[in-house]
Motif scaffolding. Structure first.
Motif, PDB file in Angstrom:
ATOM      1  N   ALA A 123       0.833  -1.193   0.000  1.00 33.66           N
ATOM      2  CA  ALA A 123       0.000   0.000   0.000  1.00 33.66           C
ATOM      3  C   ALA A 123       0.876   1.254   0.000  1.00 33.66           C
ATOM      4  CB  ALA A 123      -0.911  -0.001   1.224  1.00 33.66           C
ATOM      5  N   PHE A 124       0.272   2.380  -0.448  1.00 29.82           N
ATOM      6  CA  PHE A 124       1.047   3.615  -0.562  1.00 29.82           C
ATOM      7  C   PHE A 124       1.664   4.032   0.764  1.00 29.82           C
ATOM      8  CE2 PHE A 124       1.239   8.271  -0.180  1.00 29.82           C
ATOM      9  CZ  PHE A 124       2.202   8.528  -1.150  1.00 29.82           C
ATOM     10  N   ASN A 125       0.875   3.933   1.862  1.00 28.50           N
ATOM     11  CA  ASN A 125       1.406   4.347   3.161  1.00 28.50           C
ATOM     12  C   ASN A 125       2.601   3.493   3.584  1.00 28.50           C
ATOM     13  OD1 ASN A 125      -0.347   6.486   3.500  1.00 28.50           O
ATOM     14  ND2 ASN A 125      -1.856   5.289   4.659  1.00 28.50           N
ATOM     15  N   LEU A 164       5.450   4.672   1.475  1.00 32.05           N
ATOM     16  CA  LEU A 164       5.916   5.958   1.979  1.00 32.05           C
ATOM     17  C   LEU A 164       6.824   5.766   3.193  1.00 32.05           C
ATOM     18  CD1 LEU A 164       5.738   9.065   1.875  1.00 32.05           C
ATOM     19  CD2 LEU A 164       3.733   8.911   3.368  1.00 32.05           C
ATOM     20  N   GLU A 165       6.415   4.859   4.072  1.00 36.73           N
ATOM     21  CA  GLU A 165       7.247   4.576   5.243  1.00 36.73           C
ATOM     22  C   GLU A 165       8.584   3.983   4.835  1.00 36.73           C
ATOM     23  OE1 GLU A 165       8.642   4.064   9.090  1.00 36.73           O
ATOM     24  OE2 GLU A 165       6.963   5.273   8.343  1.00 36.73           O
ATOM     25  N   ALA A 166       8.573   3.095   3.835  1.00 40.40           N
ATOM     26  CA  ALA A 166       9.817   2.479   3.369  1.00 40.40           C
ATOM     27  C   ALA A 166      10.755   3.518   2.755  1.00 40.40           C
ATOM     28  CB  ALA A 166       9.506   1.383   2.353  1.00 40.40           C
ATOM     29  N   ILE A 167      10.209   4.445   1.992  1.00 39.99           N
ATOM     30  CA  ILE A 167      11.034   5.492   1.384  1.00 39.99           C
ATOM     31  C   ILE A 167      11.572   6.446   2.445  1.00 39.99           C
ATOM     32  CG2 ILE A 167      10.945   7.548  -0.081  1.00 39.99           C
ATOM     33  CD1 ILE A 167      11.246   5.010  -1.635  1.00 39.99           C
ATOM     34  N   THR A 168      10.724   6.791   3.410  1.00 40.84           N
ATOM     35  CA  THR A 168      11.186   7.656   4.504  1.00 40.84           C
ATOM     36  C   THR A 168      12.341   7.008   5.241  1.00 40.84           C
ATOM     37  OG1 THR A 168       8.952   8.560   4.751  1.00 40.84           O
ATOM     38  CG2 THR A 168      10.471   8.880   6.581  1.00 40.84           C
ATOM     39  N   GLN A 169      12.231   5.699   5.501  1.00 37.34           N
ATOM     40  CA  GLN A 169      13.314   4.967   6.160  1.00 37.34           C
ATOM     41  C   GLN A 169      14.561   4.914   5.285  1.00 37.34           C
ATOM     42  OE1 GLN A 169      13.576   3.647   9.305  1.00 37.34           O
ATOM     43  NE2 GLN A 169      11.704   4.831   9.633  1.00 37.34           N
ATOM     44  N   ALA A 170      14.371   4.834   3.984  1.00 38.65           N
ATOM     45  CA  ALA A 170      15.510   4.763   3.059  1.00 38.65           C
ATOM     46  C   ALA A 170      16.388   5.992   3.161  1.00 38.65           C
ATOM     47  CB  ALA A 170      15.005   4.608   1.622  1.00 38.65           C
ATOM     48  N   PHE A 171      15.802   7.135   3.531  1.00 43.94           N
ATOM     49  CA  PHE A 171      16.536   8.388   3.640  1.00 43.94           C
ATOM     50  C   PHE A 171      17.002   8.687   5.070  1.00 43.94           C
ATOM     51  CE2 PHE A 171      13.912   9.878  -0.155  1.00 43.94           C
ATOM     52  CZ  PHE A 171      14.989   9.835  -1.031  1.00 43.94           C
ATOM     53  N   SER A 172      16.701   7.818   6.021  1.00 43.62           N
ATOM     54  CA  SER A 172      16.788   8.234   7.425  1.00 43.62           C
ATOM     55  C   SER A 172      18.000   7.715   8.180  1.00 43.62           C
ATOM     56  CB  SER A 172      15.526   7.764   8.170  1.00 43.62           C
ATOM     57  OG  SER A 172      15.487   6.344   8.217  1.00 43.62           O
ATOM     58  N   GLY A 173      18.914   7.017   7.534  1.00 48.49           N
ATOM     59  CA  GLY A 173      20.033   6.455   8.274  1.00 48.49           C
ATOM     60  C   GLY A 173      21.378   6.940   7.809  1.00 48.49           C
ATOM     61  N   HIS A 174      22.382   6.102   8.044  1.00 46.07           N
ATOM     62  CA  HIS A 174      23.722   6.330   7.529  1.00 46.07           C
ATOM     63  C   HIS A 174      23.771   5.675   6.153  1.00 46.07           C
ATOM     64  CE1 HIS A 174      24.134   6.993  11.764  1.00 46.07           C
ATOM     65  NE2 HIS A 174      25.440   7.145  11.742  1.00 46.07           N
ATOM     66  N   GLY A 175      23.894   6.478   5.081  1.00 46.20           N
ATOM     67  CA  GLY A 175      23.741   5.953   3.733  1.00 46.20           C
ATOM     68  C   GLY A 175      22.283   5.983   3.330  1.00 46.20           C
ATOM     69  N   VAL A 176      21.981   5.476   2.148  1.00 45.53           N
ATOM     70  CA  VAL A 176      20.600   5.421   1.672  1.00 45.53           C
ATOM     71  C   VAL A 176      20.292   4.016   1.178  1.00 45.53           C
ATOM     72  CG1 VAL A 176      20.439   7.854   1.038  1.00 45.53           C
ATOM     73  CG2 VAL A 176      21.293   6.210  -0.628  1.00 45.53           C
ATOM     74  N   ASP A 177      19.021   3.650   1.254  1.00 50.26           N
ATOM     75  CA  ASP A 177      18.582   2.332   0.788  1.00 50.26           C
ATOM     76  C   ASP A 177      18.259   2.436  -0.703  1.00 50.26           C
ATOM     77  OD1 ASP A 177      17.397  -0.063   0.241  1.00 50.26           O
ATOM     78  OD2 ASP A 177      15.918   0.030   1.851  1.00 50.26           O
ATOM     79  N   LYS A 195       8.831   3.883  -9.458  1.00 51.29           N
ATOM     80  CA  LYS A 195       7.578   3.521 -10.137  1.00 51.29           C
ATOM     81  C   LYS A 195       6.414   4.446  -9.787  1.00 51.29           C
ATOM     82  CE  LYS A 195       5.625   0.231  -6.768  1.00 51.29           C
ATOM     83  NZ  LYS A 195       4.424   1.031  -6.496  1.00 51.29           N
ATOM     84  N   TRP A 196       6.602   5.354  -8.838  1.00 46.57           N
ATOM     85  CA  TRP A 196       5.506   6.236  -8.445  1.00 46.57           C
ATOM     86  C   TRP A 196       5.124   7.200  -9.567  1.00 46.57           C
ATOM     87  CZ3 TRP A 196       7.142   7.993  -2.833  1.00 46.57           C
ATOM     88  CH2 TRP A 196       6.672   7.042  -1.915  1.00 46.57           C
ATOM     89  N   ASP A 197       3.828   7.409  -9.717  1.00 43.48           N
ATOM     90  CA  ASP A 197       3.345   8.377 -10.696  1.00 43.48           C
ATOM     91  C   ASP A 197       3.351   9.771 -10.059  1.00 43.48           C
ATOM     92  OD1 ASP A 197       1.012   8.727  -9.116  1.00 43.48           O
ATOM     93  OD2 ASP A 197      -0.053   7.150 -10.198  1.00 43.48           O
ATOM     94  N   PRO A 198       3.044  10.825 -10.812  1.00 43.14           N
ATOM     95  CA  PRO A 198       3.110  12.191 -10.262  1.00 43.14           C
ATOM     96  C   PRO A 198       2.263  12.402  -9.016  1.00 43.14           C
ATOM     97  CG  PRO A 198       3.001  12.284 -12.643  1.00 43.14           C
ATOM     98  CD  PRO A 198       2.802  10.841 -12.272  1.00 43.14           C
ATOM     99  N   THR A 199       1.095  11.776  -8.951  1.00 41.80           N
ATOM    100  CA  THR A 199       0.228  11.947  -7.778  1.00 41.80           C
ATOM    101  C   THR A 199       0.870  11.343  -6.540  1.00 41.80           C
ATOM    102  OG1 THR A 199      -1.756  11.906  -9.177  1.00 41.80           O
ATOM    103  CG2 THR A 199      -2.054  11.473  -6.824  1.00 41.80           C
ATOM    104  N   GLU A 200       1.457  10.158  -6.697  1.00 38.36           N
ATOM    105  CA  GLU A 200       2.114   9.504  -5.559  1.00 38.36           C
ATOM    106  C   GLU A 200       3.354  10.292  -5.116  1.00 38.36           C
ATOM    107  OE1 GLU A 200       1.100   4.789  -6.258  1.00 38.36           O
ATOM    108  OE2 GLU A 200       2.375   5.838  -7.726  1.00 38.36           O
ATOM    109  N   ARG A 201       4.097  10.825  -6.057  1.00 37.62           N
ATOM    110  CA  ARG A 201       5.271  11.623  -5.693  1.00 37.62           C
ATOM    111  C   ARG A 201       4.851  12.896  -4.961  1.00 37.62           C
ATOM    112  NH1 ARG A 201       6.743  10.271 -10.977  1.00 37.62           N
ATOM    113  NH2 ARG A 201       6.732  12.443 -11.691  1.00 37.62           N
ATOM    114  N   GLU A 202       3.704  13.483  -5.398  1.00 40.69           N
ATOM    115  CA  GLU A 202       3.198  14.654  -4.687  1.00 40.69           C
ATOM    116  C   GLU A 202       2.781  14.278  -3.267  1.00 40.69           C
ATOM    117  OE1 GLU A 202      -0.090  18.258  -5.161  1.00 40.69           O
ATOM    118  OE2 GLU A 202      -0.269  16.456  -6.407  1.00 40.69           O
ATOM    119  N   GLY A 203       2.169  13.120  -3.119  1.00 35.09           N
ATOM    120  CA  GLY A 203       1.795  12.648  -1.786  1.00 35.09           C
ATOM    121  C   GLY A 203       3.020  12.470  -0.889  1.00 35.09           C
TER     122      GLY A 203
END
Length: 314
Positions: free
Chosen positions: A2-4, A7-20, A30-38
């Motif tokens: 699901a999108f949420n 979103l949590e996975a992407i937030t975590q990808a940016f949140s540590g030492h290095g990036v996922d 794969k996100w479309d413009p609406t999902e990227r805006e979200g």
């Protein structure tokens, strides 16, 4: 997913030492413009809403931090691939550029390398920068640390197994008296103390460390108030404890970018030397294994690379 959840996975990808990187490719790609805006609207720590013009812009500070996180893997690979002499020479140069907060790195290089390794670093520094380490330390550092740092970085210690216990006991008493009377004569101005720390073999200093506790009932580094002398004693006498503490500070979630770099530096420089002992000491001090902590905090290829280096010492 699901999108949420994405979103949590992407937030975590940016949140540590290095990036996922894997999450960025499989989800963000794969996100479309609406999902990227979200994503932009639901991550105010990354994006700022321009209400007047109706769009979300990257926060400049976040972009700056992400640049560092994206290059963390590259920097680790480059540092690992360097000749150890060049690596240490460049670490010294960078520490001198950064200033007082980085002077601990100078002590680390001076006190945890063998005499031949430190001599090699000085040779590499000549080759890379057309100056001597001692010359640049003298020209860059004008504070109370100057005398100690020049002495440590100029050292060529005896590395044999002979230790004169009576001499070690006597010098433990010298250090005890110097610390006790530091209100009369600051320890960073005491040539005898600096001479002991800068010229004696590490085995001798470990004997001094043992005898000091017999005299004081406290460890030498615990009695020292001066940070640089404390770091010097730890690097010379209890390096695995010193490195464990540096790693633990670097592995905090809210750590600043400069301390984050310590994670790369310590694992890369100790992977072929004493990472096994550091892992054991880390577990003893903090009740969690070093690989588990790296797994929890680091991200992506950077995390995988560090874990591979840690495993080398098993």
């Amino acid at each position: 997913m699901a999108f949420n959840q994405e979103l949590e996975a992407i937030t975590q990808a940016f949140s540590g030492h290095g990036v996922d990187e894997k999450s960025l490719v499989t989800i963000l790609g794969k996100w479309d413009p609406t999902e990227r805006e979200g994503f932009r609207k639901k991550t105010p720590h990354l994006f700022t809403e321009d209400h007047q013009r109706h769009f979300q812009r990257w926060d400049d500070h976040s972009v700056h931090l992400l640049k560092h996180e994206f290059v963390r893997f590259k920097n680790a690979v480059v540092l690992w691939s360097m000749h150890p002499w060049e690596r240490d020479a460049r670490l010294v140069k960078e520490a001198l550029k950064k200033g007082q907060n980085a002077y601990g790195i100078l002590i680390e290089v001076a006190c945890t390398r063998s005499s031949e390794e430190l001599l090699g670093a000085r040779k590499a520094y000549h080759s890379l920068f057309d100056h001597s380490i001692e010359e640049d330390v003298a020209s860059h550092i004008h504070g109370i640390e100057r005398k100690l740092l020049i002495a440590l970085l100029s050292a060529y210690r005896y590395e044999g197994s002979v230790v004169k216990d009576a001499s070690a006991k006597s010098e433990a008493k010298v250090l005890y008296n110097a610390i006790k009377n530091a209100h009369k004569k600051p320890i960073n101005e005491d040539d005898e103390v600096i001479g002991i720390l800068a010229t004696r073999s590490k085995l001798h200093l470990q004997a001094v460390y043992k005898h000091y506790k017999e005299i004081s009932s406290k460890n030498l580094d615990e009695d020292l108030d001066d940070l640089r002398f404390k770091e010097t004693v730890q690097c010379l006498c209890i390096p695995q404890i010193y490195f464990s503490k540096v790693l633990n500070a670097a592995l905090r979630i809210d750590v600043d970018k400069n301390n984050k770099k310590s994670l790369t530096r310590v694992i890369v420089t100790r992977a072929d030397i004493d990472i096994k002992e550091i892992k054991a000491e880390y577990q003893n001090l903090y009740g969690v294994s070093l690989p588990e902590k790296v797994e929890e905090i680091a991200r992506g290829s950077y995390k995988d690379f560090l874990l591979n280096l840690i495993v080398r010492g098993c």
